[in-house]
Every structure is written in C-alpha cells, then in structure tokens.
Design an enzyme around this catalytic site. Sequence first.
Site, mmCIF file in Angstrom:
data_model
loop_
_atom_site.group_PDB
_atom_site.id
_atom_site.type_symbol
_atom_site.label_atom_id
_atom_site.label_comp_id
_atom_site.label_asym_id
_atom_site.label_seq_id
_atom_site.Cartn_x
_atom_site.Cartn_y
_atom_site.Cartn_z
ATOM 1 C CE LYS A 152 -1.562 2.836 2.767
ATOM 2 N NZ LYS A 152 -1.525 4.091 1.993
ATOM 3 C CD GLU A 155 -3.153 8.388 1.982
ATOM 4 O OE1 GLU A 155 -2.140 7.648 1.988
ATOM 5 O OE2 GLU A 155 -3.698 8.803 3.030
ATOM 6 C CB CYS A 260 13.322 9.770 7.645
ATOM 7 S SG CYS A 260 14.277 8.551 6.759
#
Length: 463
Positions: A152, A155, A260
């Site tokens: 996934k 989005e 990050c």
Amino acid sequence: MDVISPLDGSIISTVPLSTYDDVDAAVKAAEKAFTIWSSKTLKERVQVFFKYRSLLEENMDELTKLVVMENGKTYGEAKAEVEKSMELCEFAVSMPQIVVNEIQEVSRGVECRIERKPLGVVACITPFNFPNMVPHWTIPNAIVLGNTMVMKPSEVVPLSTVRMAELLKEAGLPDGVFNIVNGGKDVVEALCDHPGIKAVSFVGSTKVAKIVYKRATSTLKRCVALGGAKNHLLVLPDANPEMTASNVVASMSGCAGQRCMAASVMVGVAGIDHIIEKMVEDAKQIVPGENLGSVVTAAAKERIENYITQAEKDGAKILLDGRNTTVAGKEGGFYVGPTIIDHVTIDMSVAREEIFGPVISIIRAKDLDHALEIENGSNYGNAAAVFTQSGRLAKQVMERASAGMIGVNIGVPVPREPFSFGGWNESKFGVGDITGRSSIEFWTQNKKTTTKWVAEAQTNWMS
Ligand code: NAD
C-alpha cells in the site's frame, strides 16, 4: 481520490480507495501465488530482479519524471532515488551468495541443517517522501526470499508504484506475487488485521508507526515500523568551514527537507559563527523551483510556515526566511524556501518536533557534553552527525549519540547495502532494520532439520 501535483497544484490523476474486500482479494491472490513462488529456488527467483533492475535503468527518465510530478522533488533528486532503487535490487540479486544454508555433522552420522524459509504473504506500507526508493527497501528482498506481497503506497503519491508493478510483470514476476491496494487509514488497518498476512513493514511518521506496530503485533504478526526523525548535527569549532556549511545546508534542504535523514537541528558548540555565516550564504544560492523542489501538499506548506512563525514568536532569530515563497508560472505549487533559525532553545517546538521541511534550527551549546545532552534529549533517534577534524571528539559522538545512524563529517549518513537502514528510539519499532543483511532475518524463518541415514553409526540421538 484526486492525485495533486505539488509542483503547481494541478490534478494529475485519481487513485481508487480500496475496500476491505479489495484487501482480501489481494491477500487471496498472494496466497495462491505463494505456493508456486516459494517452491522456486532462490537462484531462479533472483532472475526476475536482474531483469527488473535493467528495466529500471531503461525507464529511468520516465520513472524520474513520475516522481517529480507526484512528489515535487527536483529531477536530480528523483533520478538519484531511482538509482538507489537499482542499488537495492543489486543487493537482492546477491542473496544466493549471502543466504547460504548451514549443515553440520553434530554427532556421528547425525546432521543438523538450517534453512531460511519465506513467511508467506507480507504487507508493505510506505510514505510519500520517496515514492520510488522506499518501496524498494522491501519489495526486492522480501520477494526474492520467497514471500508474496500486498503493498500500500502513500495515497498522496500512488503512481510510481503502479509503474513498478508493470515493470515487475514485464521482468517475469508471476501474477499474484506483487499486489497493490490503495487508500489510507482504513486500508492500513485492514492489512494489520488480515489473518492471511504474516508480516508488516511500515515506513512513515512516528504517530502512525506506533499505531501500526501495536495493531499488527496485536494480531500476532511480525512487524518493523520506521517512524519520524529529528536529526541533530553537532558542529564543533574546528570543523572545516566550507565543507561543513555546504553539507549542513544540503542535508536540511535536499528533497525540500522531506527526508527522514535530513538535518533538522544543528547544535553549534561555541565559536561557530563563521560557519553559520557561510551556511546563510550557501542557502541563499538555493532557488525554489530550480534547485529546490516543492513540499508535498498545501497542508505541509502551512504546517512548516507555522513552525517558523512560532519560533519567531518564541524569541528565536530567523536568519533566512523561506515563508511566502512562490515560483513564477507555478503559483499553485507548494514551495517553502530554505530557512535558518538561530538561537533556538530546547523548549521550542522547532527544537523538539519533526518539521519535515527545508528548515534548520540552531541551538548553541557550551561544550561537547552539552551538545550530546541535547541530542540525547530527543525522543527520536534516526540519525546524528558530527562535524570536526578531531578523531577523538568524533569518536565520543559515535559512542554517545542516541541514534541508529551516525555520520562523521557526513550530513546524510545513509548506510549502503549490505549495511542496514534503521533508527533508534521513536524512529523505529520492532527488531532489526528494514534493509541490508538485517532484512534477511525479518523476511524469513529458520527451518531446522536433524537427519540420520546411517544405521551403522549406532548413534541414538537425544534418547
Ligand atoms: P504518514 O505516517 O502520514 O503515512 C505513512 C503511511 O501510513 C501512508 O501509507 C498512509 O496512508 C498511512 N497512514 C496515515 N495515517 C494513518 C493512520 N492514522 N492509520 C493508519 N495508516 C495511516 O507519513 P507520511 O506523511 O506519508 O511520510 C512522512 C513521514 O515518514 C515523516 O515522519 C518521515 O520522517 C517518515 N519517514 C521515515 C523514514 C524512516 O526511515 N524512518 C523514511 C521515510 C519517511
């Protein structure tokens, strides 16, 4: 859901929001494919990724432009990301040289062997900031080791993953080995809860990493969840001024600070004003829309600017202000210029919280002990770095910094394979790291077999 390009605010595509039934269908497809895929040898499985790596190279320009369009980073940054994905594939195809099973005659005529076996269907959940590279932290290793996957993507940047799936198919990956579902919170929860999934890898913010780690492990899955960061760069007065200034500025502004591993706090130990002056000069050379990309959404721009405003209210000094930046011809885009904030104190929100934009907060420390105390005080622990010409002082930081990845005169200390990537403290939950050798342990389980074929040996094992 609309997919919006942060470069100019235009709608570039739409992404379907998958339902629980879609997740279930993806898991079923992956379960079916697992039987065949896991029965292949490691040497057979890596062949797909040799081909796939070449396809990444052949399609470099298109893949790069896709990252630029959906994420907003510069062409050079996006290209470097795809190149890193190729490097991650190179590690995966070297697995037959690394994952060598063990066998030993443990008693006369009795042999023990240990083999690494895949887990089954695994899930991979990724953030927006590296649409091409971060998925490759897990896809090649997990799949080469015999697992099948439901992925996934964020989005916000779902397009690169679809192209990767097409190239994997072209490279010969059988249907069902790699599956994509889309969406946000609901789909992530469905993945964490689905009984068919054996392991979950997550990369994103600390807030969500905690939710995912707790939820996935509460259904007894293996989980590694990488979270956010607040990386401290300790600058000592003996540091090389030019190299330090350019490295710190590159670390805080590269990918618009949305890494990050980006520098977020610079802890300056007395006598570094000349380095700060040089940093401001260097940062002024950065031109939004040219050598600085956009941040990812309008909300991200607002959040970053609010942090700068709050620091100003709290009494910090803004040496370079990136608020209210616009790019001619791209007025709908989400740009924040490089921002340097001096005289920040540890109680301010810019000192403690992840900003995730091209902003650096400078905290003044009286000596190295004080600087390390500030670094150690962070909840996070992804990266820390020291800039100095003294090996003795650098060694102290290497030993005492509370972070998983340490740099000495390096502003973005990303380990390269076979070394592994992963932070400490609230920057990572779970055992082991996500890439490199460490990932082999995560994506496999050991099968231990004890055999005796020779009756003449007269060994009565364990009885
Ligand atoms: P995010 O946490 O908002 O989203 C990450 C993923 O979680 C996405 O796929 C998203 O759809 C999903 N998600 C969002 N909210 C959720 C919820 N409430 N419940 C379940 N799932 C949810 O992160 P982001 O904004 O996409 O990415 C930026 C963050 O990722 C930063 O904090 C950055 O430091 C971090 N990051 C960390 C690393 C690392 O290696 N430690 C690497 C890259 C990015």
